[in-house]
Design an enzyme around this catalytic site. Structure first.
Site, PDB file in Angstrom:
ATOM      1  N   GLY A 150     -14.190 -45.471  59.186  1.00 36.40           N
ATOM      2  CA  GLY A 150     -15.189 -44.846  57.976  1.00 36.40           C
ATOM      3  C   GLY A 150     -14.444 -44.981  57.237  1.00 36.40           C
ATOM      4  O   GLY A 150     -13.546 -45.694  57.055  1.00 36.40           O
TER       5      GLY A 150
ATOM      6  N   THR B 219     -11.015 -44.584  57.428  1.00 38.58           N
ATOM      7  CA  THR B 219      -9.649 -46.057  58.224  1.00 38.58           C
ATOM      8  C   THR B 219      -9.530 -46.509  56.553  1.00 38.58           C
ATOM      9  O   THR B 219      -8.165 -47.648  56.051  1.00 38.58           O
ATOM     10  CB  THR B 219     -11.011 -46.398  58.985  1.00 38.58           C
ATOM     11  OG1 THR B 219     -10.895 -45.729  60.248  1.00 38.58           O
ATOM     12  CG2 THR B 219     -10.299 -47.922  59.690  1.00 38.58           C
TER      13      THR B 219
ATOM     14  N   ASP C 126     -22.157 -41.865  59.806  1.00 37.29           N
ATOM     15  CA  ASP C 126     -22.658 -41.212  58.721  1.00 37.29           C
ATOM     16  C   ASP C 126     -23.392 -41.705  57.721  1.00 37.29           C
ATOM     17  O   ASP C 126     -23.815 -41.088  56.735  1.00 37.29           O
ATOM     18  CB  ASP C 126     -21.070 -40.046  58.285  1.00 37.29           C
ATOM     19  CG  ASP C 126     -21.004 -39.396  59.582  1.00 37.29           C
ATOM     20  OD1 ASP C 126     -21.772 -38.807  59.872  1.00 37.29           O
ATOM     21  OD2 ASP C 126     -19.646 -38.915  59.365  1.00 37.29           O
TER      22      ASP C 126
HETATM   23  O1  F6P Z   1     -17.451 -39.268  61.725  1.00 39.26           O
HETATM   24  C1  F6P Z   1     -18.616 -39.088  62.353  1.00 39.26           C
HETATM   25  C2  F6P Z   1     -18.478 -37.632  62.786  1.00 39.26           C
HETATM   26  O2  F6P Z   1     -19.443 -37.983  63.867  1.00 39.26           O
HETATM   27  C3  F6P Z   1     -19.512 -36.444  62.108  1.00 39.26           C
HETATM   28  O3  F6P Z   1     -20.799 -36.502  61.665  1.00 39.26           O
HETATM   29  C4  F6P Z   1     -19.099 -35.264  62.633  1.00 39.26           C
HETATM   30  O4  F6P Z   1     -18.539 -34.497  61.537  1.00 39.26           O
HETATM   31  C5  F6P Z   1     -17.576 -35.589  62.824  1.00 39.26           C
HETATM   32  O5  F6P Z   1     -17.522 -37.188  62.973  1.00 39.26           O
HETATM   33  C6  F6P Z   1     -17.325 -35.616  64.595  1.00 39.26           C
HETATM   34  O6  F6P Z   1     -15.940 -35.147  64.751  1.00 39.26           O
HETATM   35  P1  F6P Z   1     -15.263 -35.494  66.005  1.00 39.26           P
HETATM   36  O7  F6P Z   1     -16.486 -36.141  66.576  1.00 39.26           O
HETATM   37  O8  F6P Z   1     -14.162 -35.942  66.210  1.00 39.26           O
HETATM   38  O9  F6P Z   1     -15.568 -33.935  66.975  1.00 39.26           O
END
Ligand code: F6P
Length: 365
Positions: free
Chosen positions: A109, A112, A134
């Site tokens: 994303g 990266t 997202d």
């Molecule tokens: O970027 C993707 C995402 O799922 C976001 O929507 C969310 O805020 C975040 O990653 C959650 O991150 P992690 O899996 O590190 O808790």
């Protein structure tokens, strides 16, 4: 000379990653290249943990969720080593050369894209693909992972309607998206949420409560509130702006900003406030990582395969330093300098917002 291509996945896992690995890998192989998998994102390159993707390794993964390579959120220039964050960029560069790589493909994303640019600036050939549920990567129409998560969140809202109308309740459903509202907006519209709250449109809780009370007066004593995890009230928005202004003019130590609530705390607080203001019972459902799990949708498989094979074409032409973006039916290379550090938020006048308002959905503004 046979080209050797490394591939890694970085940031949160997302449906469609394996389809993209397969798309890049199989197309590179068909062009006569060698492909090497790197485990657990940039950390794996720093530690030189690789895996062969030759033979049958790319078969049977199109429909799998997650990433067969593993992932991490680690950044080349800020990696925890021996208890301290260190800039390990040169270790990554050394391992790139030790593996005889001609190009590194990074699937990820927004973060990266920034990290890939750093590696480009350190002299490596890199190509990236835009992945995230997202949908907030700039300069691409869409990211893979988004469509699957949209389907999951929409299905959840459909199911939550049962309890909402049977018990005459408010159901507040928290949807991922970090600081972007695409997922909550899309799922809110598709699932027929009565209120949609997104970070790009700060809300007033009294306005949300009034929309719910108006529905009650119309004989609908239940409501679904689809709230993006990053949604904030007008007051929080103002406090954030204020802290940002102070940061510009004062030394960091002089800026004492109120600590912000974490996502789930805000959602719980919203449900309590709505209960108090409307007299209706409220319940909270936090969809969390369910939204990232399971098999990718057909649209995500298609997108990931399209972008992956387009990346292989660019590599064959030795056109590096770009993200492969989706534009309409085509895939176009975008220089990493243009995409890194940018974020694609929902414009408050976006046609999706207008359509939602058109069917009477409240944004609490
Ligand atoms: O970027 C993707 C995402 O799922 C976001 O929507 C969310 O805020 C975040 O990653 C959650 O991150 P992690 O899996 O590190 O808790």
């Amino acid at each position: 000379m046979i080209q050797t291509i490394g591939i890694l996945t970085s940031g949160g896992d997302s449906p469609g990653l394996n389809a993209a690995i397969r798309g890049v890998g199989k197309a590179c192989q068909s062009h006569g290249m060698r492909i090497v998998g790197i485990r657990d994102g940039f950390r794996g390159l720093m530690e030189n943990r690789t895996v062969s993707l030759e033979g049958e390794a790319l078969s049977g993964i199109l429909t799998l969720g997650g990433t067969i390579l593993g992932t991490s959120r680690e950044k080349p220039h800020k990696m925890l080593v021996d208890g301290r964050f260190r800039d390990m960029t040169q270790a990554l560069v050394a391992n790139y050369h030790a593996n005889g790589l001609d190009c590194l493909v990074c699937l990820g994303g927004g973060g990266t894209q920034k990290n890939a640019l750093r590696l480009k600036q350190a002299g490596l050939n890199v190509v990236t693909l835009p992945k995230t549920i997202d949908n907030d990567v700039a300069l691409t129409d869409i990211t893979f992972g988004f469509d699957t998560a949209l389907g999951i969140a929409t299905d959840a809202i459909d199911r939550l309607h049962s309890t909402a109308h049977s018990h005459h309740r408010i159901i507040v459903v928290e949807i991922m998206g970090h600081r972007a509202g695409w997922l909550a907006l899309g799922a809110g519209i598709s699932g027929g949420a009565d209120v949609i709250l997104i970070p790009e449109i700060p809300y007033e809780v009294e306005v949300v409560a009034e929309a719910i009370k108006a529905r009650k007066r119309m004989g609908k004593p239940f409501s679904i509130v689809a709230v993006a995890e990053g949604a904030i009230s007008g007051q929080e928005f103002a406090a954030r702006q204020d802290a940002a202004e102070k940061k510009k003019t004062r030394k960091p130590k002089e800026v004492v900003a109120e600590p912000e609530l974490v996502y789930a705390e805000r959602t719980l607080r919203l449900a309590h406030q709505l209960e108090r203001l409307t007299g209706l019972e409220a319940r909270v459902t936090i969809l969390g990582h369910l939204q990232r799990g399971g098999a990718p949708s057909a649209a995500d498989r298609l997108l990931a395969t399209r972008l992956g094979t387009a990346a292989a074409d660019l590599i064959r032409l030795r056109q590096y330093g770009v993200m492969v973006a989706a534009r309409g039916e085509t895939s176009v290379p975008v220089p990493l300098e243009e995409v890194a550090g940018q974020v694609k938020l929902v414009p408050p006048e976006h046609p999706w917002v207008e359509s939602a308002r058109g069917v009477g959905t409240s944004f609490g503004d």
